[in-house]
Structure formats: C-alpha cells, structure tokens
Scaffold this motif. Structure first.
Motif, PDB file in Angstrom:
ATOM      1  N   THR A 116       0.857  -1.171   0.000  1.00  0.00           N
ATOM      2  CA  THR A 116       0.000   0.000   0.000  1.00  0.00           C
ATOM      3  C   THR A 116       0.904   1.236   0.000  1.00  0.00           C
ATOM      4  O   THR A 116       1.914   1.269   0.702  1.00  0.00           O
ATOM      5  N   ALA A 117       0.536   2.253  -0.787  1.00  0.00           N
ATOM      6  CA  ALA A 117       1.401   3.425  -0.895  1.00  0.00           C
ATOM      7  C   ALA A 117       0.659   4.566  -1.572  1.00  0.00           C
ATOM      8  O   ALA A 117      -0.430   4.389  -2.134  1.00  0.00           O
ATOM      9  N   VAL A 118       1.259   5.736  -1.523  1.00  0.00           N
ATOM     10  CA  VAL A 118       0.832   6.893  -2.305  1.00  0.00           C
ATOM     11  C   VAL A 118       1.953   7.203  -3.285  1.00  0.00           C
ATOM     12  O   VAL A 118       3.133   7.210  -2.911  1.00  0.00           O
ATOM     13  N   VAL A 119       1.584   7.438  -4.541  1.00  0.00           N
ATOM     14  CA  VAL A 119       2.558   7.808  -5.566  1.00  0.00           C
ATOM     15  C   VAL A 119       2.253   9.233  -5.996  1.00  0.00           C
ATOM     16  O   VAL A 119       1.103   9.548  -6.337  1.00  0.00           O
ATOM     17  N   ASP A 120       3.262  10.100  -5.979  1.00  0.00           N
ATOM     18  CA  ASP A 120       3.010  11.494  -6.358  1.00  0.00           C
ATOM     19  C   ASP A 120       3.094  11.651  -7.880  1.00  0.00           C
ATOM     20  O   ASP A 120       3.465  10.711  -8.599  1.00  0.00           O
ATOM     21  N   PRO A 121       2.722  12.827  -8.420  1.00  0.00           N
ATOM     22  CA  PRO A 121       2.685  13.007  -9.876  1.00  0.00           C
ATOM     23  C   PRO A 121       4.036  12.848 -10.568  1.00  0.00           C
ATOM     24  O   PRO A 121       4.076  12.742 -11.799  1.00  0.00           O
ATOM     25  N   ARG A 122       5.110  12.827  -9.833  1.00  0.00           N
ATOM     26  CA  ARG A 122       6.430  12.611 -10.426  1.00  0.00           C
ATOM     27  C   ARG A 122       6.868  11.153 -10.321  1.00  0.00           C
ATOM     28  O   ARG A 122       7.990  10.814 -10.699  1.00  0.00           O
ATOM     29  N   GLY A 123       5.996  10.303  -9.806  1.00  0.00           N
ATOM     30  CA  GLY A 123       6.300   8.890  -9.717  1.00  0.00           C
ATOM     31  C   GLY A 123       7.014   8.461  -8.457  1.00  0.00           C
ATOM     32  O   GLY A 123       7.427   7.299  -8.337  1.00  0.00           O
TER      33      GLY A 123
END
Length: 215
Positions: free
Chosen positions: A145-152
């Motif tokens: 489980t994670a969050v990925v930001d718009p830069r990957g």
C-alpha cells in the motif's frame, strides 16, 4: 450480500467515506468484481465494475463496460482501477479524461506471496501517476500500500504482509498532460518513424567493395 453490508456498517460506524475493493455483486445471473463507494451513512452511492477480468481465477466474472468517475462533494472527483487494470495506460487515462483528479487502485496481491511481483505491480502502477500528473493512492490487501506522487515518487510504502494503516493527505490535481489529452499519439508516431526508417534501409541499393552500386 452480507459482506457488503458489513462494509457498509464499518463506514457508518466510523462516519467516513469508504472505497473497498474486490466485492462480487450479483446482478441477476451475473457476477461483477466491483469497487463501491460507501458514504458515511453506510449507503452505497456508486460503483465501478472491473473491466478486465480475464485471469484464470476470475472465470465467471462479467466485465464492466463503463469508466466511472466518482464525484464526492466532500472529497472530489476520482477514478478507481481494480487490481492489474493499473498496468494499462490507456485504461487509466480514461479516468483522467473523464475528469478524475485523483487515481485510486485497489488490488489483491496475495496471489504473489513474497515474490518480486508485488513490487513490480507497484512499479508499473506508478507510471499512471506520471503519465497523468495525478496522485495515485494504492491500497493492497497484503501490501504494498502506498501513495505515488505526480512525479512517480512512491511515498510511505508499507511492507508485505504487515498489518498497518497508512494515513496521508493527498491533493487533487486538475491540470492535464499531453498524454491525458492525446493518449499514445507520440509513441505511435515514433513507431511509425522507426518502421519507415527500417523500410528505407531495405530499399536502399547496396554498394559493392569496388564502390559501384547495384540494385
């Protein structure tokens, strides 16, 4: 069914919006793999039905037909992909073109155990955030489980088979990218140019060692 009702009870007891995954919904004689949106009152207000149920363990599952963008007044507009749908750029792009300002992926990666596959699955899903310049929130039942930001960049990934909770504020992003607007047109143009160069190479007359050309 009883499982979905228990999920609705959880949302009501916590007073939170809830987007669980891998719910089988019976509709007449059909079964769908769905992601319902449950409001704080414990009511299912919308659903997305998985569109790519083609793996052997999903025999009997009917594919969905609609790209659903959820519009929750207290939260925003978001689209949910289920399991390995997140590895398909053109599918996830449809959520962004439909107005989704956040990408969500719910997945069951238990099948992979502790192999490298969960890590590869997350790595592939991260490209969807880059392509559409959106945050991607990924919830996996056994991790990662994670969050990925718009830069990957993968933010605060959990460990495999670690019982934990990830809490993080995630912005909703409205801007669109070239890929969101035009899809794979650039990649197709590059492929066409490469094929044209290969074809031109085969058509070019060869040159003998003495410098004379012959067809």
């Amino acid at each position: 069914g009883p499982l979905e009702q228990s999920l609705c009870d959880i949302a009501r007891d916590l007073g939170l919006w809830f987007v669980p995954g891998s719910i089988h919904e019976r509709d007449g004689d059909r079964i769908y793999n769905t992601a319902p949106v449950i409001d704080p009152g414990g009511r299912v207000v919308a659903r997305y039905r998985k569109m790519f149920p083609f793996l052997p363990y999903e025999q009997g599952i009917t594919p969905g037909t609609e790209f659903v963008v959820f519009d929750v007044p207290e939260i925003g507009r978001f689209g949910v992909s289920i399991c390995y749908e997140a590895i398909f750029p053109s599918l996830v792009r449809r959520f962004a073109t439909g107005g989704a300002e956040l990408l969500v992926n719910v997945t069951n990666d238990a099948w992979y155990g502790t192999t490298s596959a969960p890590h590869q699955h997350l790595a592939m899903a991260a490209f969807r955030a880059i392509e559409n310049r959106r945050y991607l929130v990924r919830a996996a039942n056994t991790g990662i489980t994670a969050v990925v930001d718009p830069r990957g960049r993968v933010l605060e990934p959990t460990r495999l088979f670690d019982t934990t909770v990830l809490v993080r504020e995630v912005p909703f992003v409205a801007e669109t990218t070239f890929y969101t607007r035009h899809g794979d047109v650039f990649a197709r143009a590059c492929a066409a140019m490469a094929l044209a160069l290969v074809a031109a190479t085969f058509r070019r007359p060869s040159t003998r060692m003495d410098g004379r050309r012959h067809p």
